[in-house]
Design an enzyme around this catalytic site. Structure first.
Site, short mmCIF file in Angstrom:
data_model
loop_
_atom_site.label_atom_id
_atom_site.label_comp_id
_atom_site.label_asym_id
_atom_site.label_seq_id
_atom_site.Cartn_x
_atom_site.Cartn_y
_atom_site.Cartn_z
N LYS A 194 3.10 3.81 7.46
CA LYS A 194 4.29 2.93 7.67
C LYS A 194 4.90 2.83 9.06
CE LYS A 194 4.84 1.43 3.11
NZ LYS A 194 4.43 2.25 2.30
N GLU B 204 13.45 -3.62 2.63
CA GLU B 204 13.21 -3.19 0.95
C GLU B 204 12.25 -1.82 1.09
OE1 GLU B 204 11.08 -5.31 2.50
OE2 GLU B 204 9.25 -4.44 1.94
N SER C 1 -3.55 7.12 3.10
CA SER C 1 -2.50 6.32 3.77
C SER C 1 -1.16 7.34 3.80
CB SER C 1 -2.21 5.36 3.15
OG SER C 1 -2.10 5.52 1.62
C1 LIG Z 1 3.77 1.99 0.97
C2 LIG Z 1 2.73 2.64 0.77
C3 LIG Z 1 1.31 2.22 0.43
C4 LIG Z 1 1.38 0.70 -0.04
O1 LIG Z 1 1.51 -0.19 1.00
P1 LIG Z 1 0.52 -1.03 1.80
O2 LIG Z 1 1.12 -1.97 2.44
O3 LIG Z 1 -0.52 -1.59 0.67
O4 LIG Z 1 -0.39 -0.01 2.62
C5 LIG Z 1 0.22 3.00 0.42
N1 LIG Z 1 0.33 4.16 0.60
C6 LIG Z 1 1.32 4.81 1.07
C7 LIG Z 1 1.58 6.47 1.43
C8 LIG Z 1 2.43 4.07 1.10
O5 LIG Z 1 3.55 4.75 1.44
#
Ligand SMILES: *Cc1c(COP(=O)(O)O)cnc(C)c1O
Length: 405
Positions: free
Chosen positions: A95, A117, A382
């Site tokens: 993020k 948000e 992610s």
């Molecule tokens: C917020 C988040 C997501 C989901 O958000 P996307 O916009 O779909 O990437 C996925 N993995 C992690 C670790 C997150 O913090």
């Protein structure tokens, strides 16, 4: 031709095929035009590009590595699985890639505050971090249920100097947090910018956030080729709004590489038990953009469930709806149970505690690996799972994971 797809989508009105656009209340139309104009200028500015590059290298810790998960691959007994380690980003998820850039944009527009948000709290923490870095005020809206579930991230935001506003209506999760943040934004248009946390919302956010996340795909493509001498056969990412998925997909979208968007199948296929929007949703407008949405019979956004707070949103980025329609991306799912298994598998076979969101992508990759035993699979890891450990242990207990024989 390189970047053929990225140059062709979206159109100048922010449409990916029939999805996207900007469905705004009259008070917001001018403001979003200003943001679009500022961004279209900024994205070509050498100063902006080199400032972002500098921040990513010296502050965020990029590039994040691509890693061959060999023990896991051997245990699963199929394809070779690789991780793009976005969990190693400063603040622990992908993020920050868009938050630092959004803050830089806001600052260049003369704004002094960012509003947003947050679901799992990851976007809130990343944005609070960006605000601290740039000296901006920060106001984060979060569902009361998520505030309880993601306590450590709430504390982090407060320590970083952000104001956390609870969303107390409806299901008190991500959708309500977006409602609440939009309402607050309307009263502060002169000083504040809304910093959307994924490839969702009105134009230009789906384009902008994709651009900011594309660094993930650019790095991953180069790194994977350096390690293996080839491109991966399959690229897998979880999809909430879809930003980490678009980030990694964008690096391979013009290549003969299979792309998989993994949605949360939650507890089952009944409406309310999952957040598998692309699989079960239909067309509609929510939070200022047209996409595929999970809706009740009378067209209201449906209640959703996932053990990963960052995935429980009844909508999805318009570009994912488009890529699904044209058949470029395979839409798959992982249940809560499969996700928890993957969470423990990665922890115990690789020494990496993954976020529950990312564990969805890994869970699917582990299934896929058996179907394509001679291939390579690149998964976007992610984020890291520190935020989830108490919830997982309290809800599911400490589990082992055994490969099927
Ligand atoms: C917020 C988040 C997501 C989901 O958000 P996307 O916009 O779909 O990437 C996925 N993995 C992690 C670790 C997150 O913090």
């Amino acid at each position: 031709m390189k970047h053929q797809y990225l140059k062709s989508q979206p159109n100048e009105k922010g449409y990916f095929g029939e999805y996207g656009g900007a469905f705004l209340p009259p008070q917001l139309i001018d403001e979003f035009e200003r943001i679009t104009e500022a961004y279209m200028k900024l994205r070509k500015s050498q100063e902006f590009i080199s400032e972002l590059r500098r921040i990513r290298k010296h502050y965020q810790g990029r590039p994040t590595p691509v890693y061959h998960a060999k023990r896991l691959s051997d245990a699963v007994g199929g394809a070779q699985i690789y991780f793009k380690r976005e969990d190693l980003n400063h603040t622990g998820a992908h993020k920050l890639n868009h938050c630092m850039a959004e803050a830089l944009l806001a600052k260049s527009m003369g704004k002094t505050k960012l509003i947003a948000e947050t679901g799992a709290g990851q976007h809130g923490v990343a944005l609070a971090t960006a605000c601290a870095y740039f000296g901006l005020e920060c106001e984060i809206h979060m569902g009361e249920v998520d505030i309880e579930k993601e306590h450590p991230n709430v504390v982090r935001m407060k320590i970083l100097g952000a104001k956390v506003v609870p969303a107390t209506h409806g299901l008190k999760t991500l959708k309500e947090a977006v409602d609440s943040a939009f309402e607050a934004y309307l009263g502060q248009l002169d000083t504040a910018m809304y910093a959307i946390g994924s490839v969702v919302g009105p134009h230009p956010f789906p384009l902008m956030v994709r651009d900011f996340q594309s660094i993930v795909g650019i790095e991953a493509r180069e790194q994977f080729e350096e390690i293996t001498g080839e491109l991966p056969d399959h690229v897998v990412a979880c999809v909430g709004g879809g930003s980490n998925a678009m980030g990694i997909f964008s690096g391979f979208i013009d290549d003969p590489v299979e792309l998989y968007a993994v949605e949360p199948l939650g507890k089952g296929t009944r409406l309310g038990d999952h957040a598998a929007t692309l699989e079960y949703g239909k067309e509609g407008v929510l939070h200022g953009f047209k996409s595929i949405l999970l809706q009740t019979e009378n067209g209201e956004p449906a209640p959703v469930h996932s053990i990963a707070s960052g995935l429980d949103y009844p909508g999805v980025g318009p570009e994912h709806a488009y890529l699904h329609d044209i058949g470029r991306v395979h839409v798959k799912g992982a249940t809560d149970d499969e996700t928890v298994d993957a969470f423990y598998a990665i922890s115990q076979y690789e020494g990496i505690i993954p976020a529950l969101e990312s564990s969805h992508a890994i869970a699917y990759a582990m299934k896929l690996a058996k179907e394509v035993p001679y291939d390579t699979i690149l998964v976007n890891l992610s984020g890291r799972g520190d935020k989830d450990i108490d919830y997982v242990v309290d809800t599911f207990g400490v589990r082992g994971w055994q490969p099927e024989v």
